[in-house]
Design an enzyme around this catalytic site. Structure first.
Site, PDB file in Angstrom:
ATOM      1  N   LYS A 183       0.819  -1.218   0.000  1.00  0.00           N
ATOM      2  CA  LYS A 183       0.000   0.000   0.000  1.00  0.00           C
ATOM      3  C   LYS A 183       0.855   1.271   0.000  1.00  0.00           C
ATOM      4  CE  LYS A 183      -3.793  -2.244   2.550  1.00  0.00           C
ATOM      5  NZ  LYS A 183      -4.397  -2.430   3.896  1.00  0.00           N
ATOM      6  N   TYR A 198      -5.837  -4.694  -6.923  1.00  0.00           N
ATOM      7  CA  TYR A 198      -5.526  -4.609  -5.493  1.00  0.00           C
ATOM      8  C   TYR A 198      -5.191  -5.999  -4.925  1.00  0.00           C
ATOM      9  CZ  TYR A 198      -6.212  -4.219  -0.476  1.00  0.00           C
ATOM     10  OH  TYR A 198      -6.030  -4.309   0.882  1.00  0.00           O
ATOM     11  N   TYR A 240      -0.886  -0.478  11.430  1.00  0.00           N
ATOM     12  CA  TYR A 240      -2.271  -0.729  11.863  1.00  0.00           C
ATOM     13  C   TYR A 240      -2.592   0.136  13.081  1.00  0.00           C
ATOM     14  CZ  TYR A 240      -1.666  -4.738   8.760  1.00  0.00           C
ATOM     15  OH  TYR A 240      -1.404  -5.533   7.675  1.00  0.00           O
TER      16      TYR A 240
HETATM   17  N1  GLU Z   1      -4.847  -8.265   1.204  1.00  0.00           N
HETATM   18  C1  GLU Z   1      -5.174  -7.975   2.546  1.00  0.00           C
HETATM   19  C2  GLU Z   1      -6.583  -7.438   2.656  1.00  0.00           C
HETATM   20  O1  GLU Z   1      -6.981  -6.654   1.844  1.00  0.00           O
HETATM   21  C3  GLU Z   1      -4.181  -7.019   3.115  1.00  0.00           C
HETATM   22  C4  GLU Z   1      -4.184  -7.204   4.524  1.00  0.00           C
HETATM   23  C5  GLU Z   1      -2.976  -6.671   5.239  1.00  0.00           C
HETATM   24  O2  GLU Z   1      -1.831  -7.057   4.994  1.00  0.00           O
HETATM   25  O3  GLU Z   1      -3.248  -5.859   6.121  1.00  0.00           O
HETATM   26  O4  GLU Z   1      -7.316  -7.782   3.535  1.00  0.00           O
END
Ligand code: GLU
Length: 323
Positions: A67, A189, A241
């Site tokens: 991201k 994505y 996070y």
């Molecule tokens: N591909 C995961 C999702 O969209 C990414 C999650 C992550 O690494 O936080 O849920």
């Protein structure tokens, strides 16, 4: 003082290897296949010197770490003002996959939560789906200096089970925050999340940011210099996070983690750190990876606001040959 930087890394790899906390992610069925004892640490200095221990060649899916880098590409493609009009840069106390948009502007809070990341991926240019994916893969190649594959089972696993991401996308479509090629963007994505990287790649990506956007080994520019601070700012405030504030306080490095067990962390003008260890803590960050970054930050005074005297002299240690 350890005998060399490699000796230091071997020591923390041994001591943290015994840490058995955390749980391997299983909400994407394919991810549950990872072994909890896989553990790699790679550190690459801005002069290109590479130090590593453990599973640094083992490929795993980049997941959310993508991201931050896709955000950089969106800034290059669309410019800061346009990207900001679609995605804010505000930390959120919500979960990474929350179905929440700003009540006034309808923008997702930041590019590191899924809503903001999907809106960011929507901004990636290209004449069709294949071209957009190609441009994205070329961007990662500029950072790592090698080409990347996609783990197709993980991609398909997410595509078939990612109902929540689909719901978020349709909510954003309802508010006109994403274009109507939403199925194509969702595929892109899910593909970006399934790109295979190693701990060494994550260290090189961080070292490239630490080096002002230029890969320190290949000399290739990966990101327009004007956006290097933008990418690192969102990593610093929102990359870990719902632990991002505490991470900034304790470790003080722009970083991004992913549910695949990777962490990339940048010590600006100094070095990049890449770690891989699948067991995650309750916030979704790799348990051992977090500890590695905490140890490096503490022992070498890497916190971006650090003013005290570090425990070890990093410059000297980086120059000391391994025995
Ligand atoms: N591909 C995961 C999702 O969209 C990414 C999650 C992550 O690494 O936080 O849920």
């Amino acid at each position: 003082m350890p005998a060399s930087f490699s000796a230091y890394l071997r020591d923390i790899h041994t001591s943290l290897g015994g840490l058995n906390d955390g749980v391997v992610a299983n909400y994407i069925p394919e991810l549950a296949l990872a072994r909890s004892d896989w553990f790699g640490i790679s550190v690459i200095a801005t002069n290109g010197k590479t130090f590593e221990v453990g599973d640094c060649d083992r490929p795993f899916t980049i997941q959310s770490i993508s991201k931050a880098f896709v955000y950089g590409l969106a800034l290059e493609d669309r410019g800061r003002d346009y990207v900001n009009s679609k995605v804010s840069v505000e930390p959120t106390g919500e979960a990474f996959n929350a179905i929440v948009l700003d009540e006034v502007t309808n923008r997702p809070s930041n590019p590191m939560v899924n809503s903001g990341a999907i809106a960011t991926t929507d901004l990636i240019d290209g004449k069709d789906a294949a071209d957009r994916l190609k441009r994205m893969l070329e961007m990662f190649e500029r950072y790592t200096g090698r080409s990347h594959d996609i783990n197709v089972p993980v991609f398909l696993s997410e595509k078939t089970t990612g109902h929540r991401n689909r719901a978020i996308s349709h909510l954003m479509l309802n508010f006109g925050m994403v274009s109507d090629r939403i199925e194509e963007t969702l595929d892109l994505y899910f593909q970006q999340c399934a790109i295979l990287v190693t701990a060494r790649d994550l260290a090189m990506m961080a070292a490239t940011l630490a080096n002002g956007g230029v890969n320190p080994v290949t000399g290739v520019r990966a990101l327009d210099s004007q956006y290097v601070k933008d990418v690192q700012s969102v990593m610093f405030t929102t990359g870990m996070y719902d632990y991002s504030g505490e991470w900034a306080y304790r470790i003080g490095l722009p970083a991004k983690s992913g549910v695949g067990g990777g962490i990339t962390a940048v010590a600006p003008n100094c070095l990049g750190i890449g770690t891989f260890s699948p067991p995650l803590d309750a916030k979704g960050n790799s348990v051992r990876g977090t500890q590695v970054c905490e140890a490096l930050s503490r022992d070498f005074g890497l916190h971006v606001f650090s003013a005290g005297r570090p425990r070890y002299d990093l410059a000297r240690l980086l120059e000391t040959p391994d025995e």
